[in-house]
Motif scaffolding. Structure first.
Motif, PDB file in Angstrom:
ATOM      1  N   TYR A  32       1.140  -1.426  -0.031  1.00  0.00           N
ATOM      2  CA  TYR A  32      -0.051   0.139  -0.405  1.00  0.00           C
ATOM      3  C   TYR A  32       0.550   1.272   0.049  1.00  0.00           C
ATOM      4  O   TYR A  32       1.725   1.351   0.512  1.00  0.00           O
ATOM      5  CB  TYR A  32      -0.803   0.147   1.120  1.00  0.00           C
ATOM      6  CG  TYR A  32      -2.082  -1.465   1.276  1.00  0.00           C
ATOM      7  CD1 TYR A  32      -2.985  -1.253   0.808  1.00  0.00           C
ATOM      8  CD2 TYR A  32      -1.672  -2.471   1.897  1.00  0.00           C
ATOM      9  CE1 TYR A  32      -4.052  -2.176   0.485  1.00  0.00           C
ATOM     10  CE2 TYR A  32      -2.519  -3.391   1.864  1.00  0.00           C
ATOM     11  CZ  TYR A  32      -3.612  -3.197   1.578  1.00  0.00           C
ATOM     12  OH  TYR A  32      -4.422  -4.770   1.900  1.00  0.00           O
ATOM     13  N   ASP A  33       0.105   2.255  -0.296  1.00  0.00           N
ATOM     14  CA  ASP A  33       1.259   3.428  -0.438  1.00  0.00           C
ATOM     15  C   ASP A  33       0.829   4.377   0.775  1.00  0.00           C
ATOM     16  O   ASP A  33       0.022   4.386   2.048  1.00  0.00           O
ATOM     17  CB  ASP A  33       1.183   4.383  -1.009  1.00  0.00           C
ATOM     18  CG  ASP A  33      -0.571   5.551  -1.945  1.00  0.00           C
ATOM     19  OD1 ASP A  33      -1.505   5.090  -0.583  1.00  0.00           O
ATOM     20  OD2 ASP A  33      -0.865   5.687  -2.400  1.00  0.00           O
ATOM     21  N   ASN A  35      -1.049   6.857   1.423  1.00  0.00           N
ATOM     22  CA  ASN A  35      -2.561   7.422   2.327  1.00  0.00           C
ATOM     23  C   ASN A  35      -3.020   6.428   1.644  1.00  0.00           C
ATOM     24  O   ASN A  35      -4.161   6.222   2.416  1.00  0.00           O
ATOM     25  CB  ASN A  35      -2.736   7.731   1.057  1.00  0.00           C
ATOM     26  CG  ASN A  35      -1.601   9.573   0.370  1.00  0.00           C
ATOM     27  OD1 ASN A  35      -1.844  10.014   1.680  1.00  0.00           O
ATOM     28  ND2 ASN A  35      -1.686   9.636  -0.609  1.00  0.00           N
ATOM     29  N   GLY A  36      -2.216   4.877   1.934  1.00  0.00           N
ATOM     30  CA  GLY A  36      -3.254   3.421   2.211  1.00  0.00           C
ATOM     31  C   GLY A  36      -4.027   3.275   1.632  1.00  0.00           C
ATOM     32  O   GLY A  36      -4.676   2.209   1.228  1.00  0.00           O
ATOM     33  N   ARG A  37      -3.343   3.492  -0.425  1.00  0.00           N
ATOM     34  CA  ARG A  37      -4.221   3.138  -1.952  1.00  0.00           C
ATOM     35  C   ARG A  37      -3.571   1.769  -1.331  1.00  0.00           C
ATOM     36  O   ARG A  37      -1.724   1.414  -1.823  1.00  0.00           O
ATOM     37  CB  ARG A  37      -4.335   4.373  -2.533  1.00  0.00           C
ATOM     38  CG  ARG A  37      -4.691   5.299  -2.318  1.00  0.00           C
ATOM     39  CD  ARG A  37      -4.428   6.189  -3.829  1.00  0.00           C
ATOM     40  NE  ARG A  37      -3.132   6.311  -3.328  1.00  0.00           N
ATOM     41  CZ  ARG A  37      -3.363   7.968  -3.291  1.00  0.00           C
ATOM     42  NH1 ARG A  37      -4.171   8.773  -3.340  1.00  0.00           N
ATOM     43  NH2 ARG A  37      -2.429   8.082  -3.441  1.00  0.00           N
ATOM     44  N   PHE A  38      -4.191   0.700  -2.539  1.00  0.00           N
ATOM     45  CA  PHE A  38      -3.958  -0.628  -2.475  1.00  0.00           C
ATOM     46  C   PHE A  38      -2.477  -0.140  -3.405  1.00  0.00           C
ATOM     47  O   PHE A  38      -2.933   0.500  -4.592  1.00  0.00           O
ATOM     48  CB  PHE A  38      -4.706  -1.481  -3.005  1.00  0.00           C
ATOM     49  CG  PHE A  38      -4.323  -2.164  -3.813  1.00  0.00           C
ATOM     50  CD1 PHE A  38      -3.617  -3.565  -3.181  1.00  0.00           C
ATOM     51  CD2 PHE A  38      -4.173  -2.695  -4.928  1.00  0.00           C
ATOM     52  CE1 PHE A  38      -3.197  -5.109  -4.005  1.00  0.00           C
ATOM     53  CE2 PHE A  38      -3.693  -4.468  -5.877  1.00  0.00           C
ATOM     54  CZ  PHE A  38      -3.092  -5.232  -5.095  1.00  0.00           C
ATOM     55  N   TYR A  71       6.263   2.979   1.273  1.00  0.00           N
ATOM     56  CA  TYR A  71       4.839   1.555   1.251  1.00  0.00           C
ATOM     57  C   TYR A  71       5.338   1.194   2.180  1.00  0.00           C
ATOM     58  O   TYR A  71       5.714   1.136   3.393  1.00  0.00           O
ATOM     59  CB  TYR A  71       5.237   1.409   0.074  1.00  0.00           C
ATOM     60  CG  TYR A  71       5.529   2.255  -1.274  1.00  0.00           C
ATOM     61  CD1 TYR A  71       4.126   2.352  -2.049  1.00  0.00           C
ATOM     62  CD2 TYR A  71       6.492   2.985  -2.391  1.00  0.00           C
ATOM     63  CE1 TYR A  71       4.477   3.099  -3.235  1.00  0.00           C
ATOM     64  CE2 TYR A  71       6.178   3.711  -3.131  1.00  0.00           C
ATOM     65  CZ  TYR A  71       5.001   4.217  -3.457  1.00  0.00           C
ATOM     66  OH  TYR A  71       4.811   5.023  -4.924  1.00  0.00           O
ATOM     67  N   PHE A  72       4.053   0.531   2.616  1.00  0.00           N
ATOM     68  CA  PHE A  72       3.700  -0.614   3.673  1.00  0.00           C
ATOM     69  C   PHE A  72       3.481  -1.804   2.999  1.00  0.00           C
ATOM     70  O   PHE A  72       2.815  -2.221   1.861  1.00  0.00           O
ATOM     71  CB  PHE A  72       2.854  -0.188   4.245  1.00  0.00           C
ATOM     72  CG  PHE A  72       2.920   1.526   5.435  1.00  0.00           C
ATOM     73  CD1 PHE A  72       2.963   1.355   6.546  1.00  0.00           C
ATOM     74  CD2 PHE A  72       1.954   2.721   4.152  1.00  0.00           C
ATOM     75  CE1 PHE A  72       4.181   2.107   7.222  1.00  0.00           C
ATOM     76  CE2 PHE A  72       2.636   3.395   5.213  1.00  0.00           C
ATOM     77  CZ  PHE A  72       3.386   3.602   6.511  1.00  0.00           C
ATOM     78  N   ARG A  74       2.461  -5.367   3.337  1.00  0.00           N
ATOM     79  CA  ARG A  74       1.062  -5.428   4.939  1.00  0.00           C
ATOM     80  C   ARG A  74       0.919  -7.397   4.792  1.00  0.00           C
ATOM     81  O   ARG A  74       0.142  -7.694   3.432  1.00  0.00           O
ATOM     82  CB  ARG A  74      -0.295  -5.015   5.172  1.00  0.00           C
ATOM     83  CG  ARG A  74      -1.434  -5.773   5.868  1.00  0.00           C
ATOM     84  CD  ARG A  74      -2.149  -4.484   5.390  1.00  0.00           C
ATOM     85  NE  ARG A  74      -3.468  -5.205   7.041  1.00  0.00           N
ATOM     86  CZ  ARG A  74      -4.480  -6.058   6.317  1.00  0.00           C
ATOM     87  NH1 ARG A  74      -4.988  -6.185   5.490  1.00  0.00           N
ATOM     88  NH2 ARG A  74      -4.984  -6.350   7.525  1.00  0.00           N
ATOM     89  N   ALA A  83       2.756  -5.105   9.072  1.00  0.00           N
ATOM     90  CA  ALA A  83       3.218  -3.981   8.276  1.00  0.00           C
ATOM     91  C   ALA A  83       3.745  -3.807   8.750  1.00  0.00           C
ATOM     92  O   ALA A  83       3.982  -3.081   9.717  1.00  0.00           O
ATOM     93  CB  ALA A  83       2.216  -2.906   8.341  1.00  0.00           C
ATOM     94  N   LYS A  85       6.777   0.125   7.481  1.00  0.00           N
ATOM     95  CA  LYS A  85       7.906   0.572   5.995  1.00  0.00           C
ATOM     96  C   LYS A  85       8.460   0.312   5.704  1.00  0.00           C
ATOM     97  O   LYS A  85       9.940  -0.395   5.654  1.00  0.00           O
ATOM     98  CB  LYS A  85       7.695   1.719   6.858  1.00  0.00           C
ATOM     99  CG  LYS A  85       7.798   2.853   6.413  1.00  0.00           C
ATOM    100  CD  LYS A  85       7.761   4.175   7.697  1.00  0.00           C
ATOM    101  CE  LYS A  85       8.542   4.337   8.631  1.00  0.00           C
ATOM    102  NZ  LYS A  85       7.847   5.781   9.008  1.00  0.00           N
TER     103      LYS A  85
END
Length: 90
Positions: A32-33, A35-38, A71-72, A74, A83, A85
């Motif tokens: 995920y980025d 901002n939490g977007r896949f 990016y994360f 998870r 998760a 970083k």
């Protein structure tokens, strides 16, 4: 269950994410980025107990190179979820 930090970090253009499963589990490893977007799925199947590695080449689900940033990764395996970083630098 253990999610180990990616190597190298920061990375360019690719990185390896390592994790340990104490028992056979259904595993989901997604990126995920900030901002939490896949971004992309690295792994989504059942796996045996032991150490496993997954490689990320810095591409999103459509095959486009991601931009510089945080990016994360998870990992979900059974009830476990964690998760880490990761920093991508150009």
């Amino acid at each position: 269950f253990q999610l180990i930090s990616n190597y190298p970090n920061p990375f360019n253009p690719s990185t390896t994410i390592t994790y340990e499963l104490p028992e056979a589990s259904e595993v989901s490893l997604k990126v995920y980025d900030i901002n939490g977007r896949f971004v992309t799925t690295l792994h989504e199947t059942g796996q045996q107990a032991g150490y496993h590695s997954s490689f990320w080449n810095g591409l999103d689900d459509s095959g486009n190179q991601v931009s510089t940033g945080v990016y994360f990764a998870r990992l979900q395996a059974g009830e476990f979820s964690k998760a880490i970083k990761m920093a991508y630098v150009k």
